[in-house]
Design an enzyme around this catalytic site. Structure first.
Site, PDB file in Angstrom:
ATOM      1  N   TYR A  14      35.074  32.445  30.713  1.00 48.71           N
ATOM      2  CA  TYR A  14      34.829  33.109  31.993  1.00 48.71           C
ATOM      3  C   TYR A  14      35.400  32.330  33.179  1.00 48.71           C
ATOM      4  O   TYR A  14      35.345  32.808  34.315  1.00 48.71           O
ATOM      5  CB  TYR A  14      33.321  33.284  32.235  1.00 48.71           C
ATOM      6  CG  TYR A  14      32.605  34.023  31.145  1.00 48.71           C
ATOM      7  CD1 TYR A  14      32.821  35.375  30.941  1.00 48.71           C
ATOM      8  CD2 TYR A  14      31.705  33.365  30.312  1.00 48.71           C
ATOM      9  CE1 TYR A  14      32.160  36.057  29.923  1.00 48.71           C
ATOM     10  CE2 TYR A  14      31.039  34.035  29.298  1.00 48.71           C
ATOM     11  CZ  TYR A  14      31.274  35.379  29.109  1.00 48.71           C
ATOM     12  OH  TYR A  14      30.631  36.050  28.118  1.00 48.71           O
ATOM     13  N   HIS A  19      34.631  37.106  39.008  1.00 47.34           N
ATOM     14  CA  HIS A  19      33.184  36.978  39.173  1.00 47.34           C
ATOM     15  C   HIS A  19      32.770  35.506  39.298  1.00 47.34           C
ATOM     16  O   HIS A  19      31.656  35.217  39.727  1.00 47.34           O
ATOM     17  CB  HIS A  19      32.483  37.613  37.970  1.00 47.34           C
ATOM     18  CG  HIS A  19      31.266  38.414  38.287  1.00 47.34           C
ATOM     19  ND1 HIS A  19      30.957  38.932  39.527  1.00 47.34           N
ATOM     20  CD2 HIS A  19      30.238  38.821  37.483  1.00 47.34           C
ATOM     21  CE1 HIS A  19      29.824  39.599  39.476  1.00 47.34           C
ATOM     22  NE2 HIS A  19      29.368  39.540  38.248  1.00 47.34           N
ATOM     23  N   ASN A  66      23.434  37.562  35.655  1.00 46.83           N
ATOM     24  CA  ASN A  66      22.308  38.484  35.825  1.00 46.83           C
ATOM     25  C   ASN A  66      20.954  37.805  35.934  1.00 46.83           C
ATOM     26  O   ASN A  66      19.981  38.440  36.315  1.00 46.83           O
ATOM     27  CB  ASN A  66      22.273  39.487  34.666  1.00 46.83           C
ATOM     28  CG  ASN A  66      23.491  40.371  34.643  1.00 46.83           C
ATOM     29  OD1 ASN A  66      24.370  40.277  35.498  1.00 46.83           O
ATOM     30  ND2 ASN A  66      23.567  41.232  33.651  1.00 46.83           N
ATOM     31  N   ASP A  91      31.376  36.226  44.722  1.00 43.89           N
ATOM     32  CA  ASP A  91      32.484  37.164  44.862  1.00 43.89           C
ATOM     33  C   ASP A  91      32.020  38.406  45.620  1.00 43.89           C
ATOM     34  O   ASP A  91      30.864  38.792  45.533  1.00 43.89           O
ATOM     35  CB  ASP A  91      33.015  37.566  43.483  1.00 43.89           C
ATOM     36  CG  ASP A  91      31.953  38.194  42.590  1.00 43.89           C
ATOM     37  OD1 ASP A  91      30.944  37.512  42.299  1.00 43.89           O
ATOM     38  OD2 ASP A  91      32.106  39.359  42.185  1.00 43.89           O
ATOM     39  N   ASN A 112      24.876  41.877  40.529  1.00 42.56           N
ATOM     40  CA  ASN A 112      23.730  41.508  39.704  1.00 42.56           C
ATOM     41  C   ASN A 112      23.220  40.100  39.970  1.00 42.56           C
ATOM     42  O   ASN A 112      22.022  39.837  39.848  1.00 42.56           O
ATOM     43  CB  ASN A 112      24.060  41.684  38.222  1.00 42.56           C
ATOM     44  CG  ASN A 112      24.168  43.141  37.839  1.00 42.56           C
ATOM     45  OD1 ASN A 112      23.555  44.000  38.458  1.00 42.56           O
ATOM     46  ND2 ASN A 112      24.961  43.425  36.825  1.00 42.56           N
TER      47      ASN A 112
END
Length: 190
Positions: A14, A19, A66, A91, A112
């Site tokens: 990631y 994000h 989240n 972001d 989220n």
């Protein structure tokens, strides 16, 4: 004492996602201002340092986006901080790539990570909104935010992250307007 929080998802797969620009910004601040090495604490990675006279804790939740609020809430309770002591880097789809805006409080706009923070600490924390642009249609948002920055994005992303790190002491002073001005001026000159 302030708590600077970067939002993102843990793991190398990631690392370059749009994000994760909150993690990227906080990493640059920690490096530029010679914070302590990262250690695992509060369901996240924590480093300590100073921005001007202000002691600052840098936190990157490892709970995934989240559930970011769990980590932040835990750190806040331990250090007896209020939401006004928290500065969150994240972001922002509704800002053009390379733009930065700071505000205190507000809604979640479907983010989220912000939704989790609101649930755990309330909405009155500082937000450093880092523009990643919008893919054009809401059906493409999920793939956009969970996709890597394009090679061409480095032309604006790297100077922006440098400018955020350089101007970070202004955030520690809660001089949001001066911070945004300095970031804008620095990136225009790049």
């Amino acid at each position: 004492m302030l708590l600077f929080v970067g939002l993102g998802n843990p793991g190398s797969q990631y690392a370059y996602h749009r994000h994760n620009v909150g993690f990227m910004a906080l990493d640059d601040i920690v490096e530029r201002h010679s914070f302590s090495p990262w250690k695992l604490k509060f369901q996240g990675r924590l480093a300590e340092g100073r921005l001007g006279p202000e002691r600052v804790l840098a936190l990157e939740p490892t709970t995934y986006m989240n559930e970011s609020g769990r980590s932040v809430g835990e750190a806040m309770r331990f250090y007896k901080l209020t939401p006004d002591d928290v500065v969150v880097f994240h972001d922002e789809l509704d800002l053009a790539p390379g733009k930065v805006r700071v505000k205190k409080g507000g809604g979640t706009a479907g983010h989220n990570g912000l939704r989790s923070l609101d649930a755990h600490i309330g909405p009155e924390f500082w937000r450093v909104r880092i523009g990643i642009g919008h893919p054009g249609h809401k059906d493409r948002v999920h793939g956009w935010v969970l996709g890597d920055f394009a090679k061409a994005d480095e032309a604006w992303l790297d100077p922006l992250l440098d400018a955020i790190a350089e101007a970070a002491p202004l955030l520690a002073e809660k001089a949001a307007g001066k911070f945004m001005t300095q970031v804008a001026q620095t990136t225009q000159d790049a």
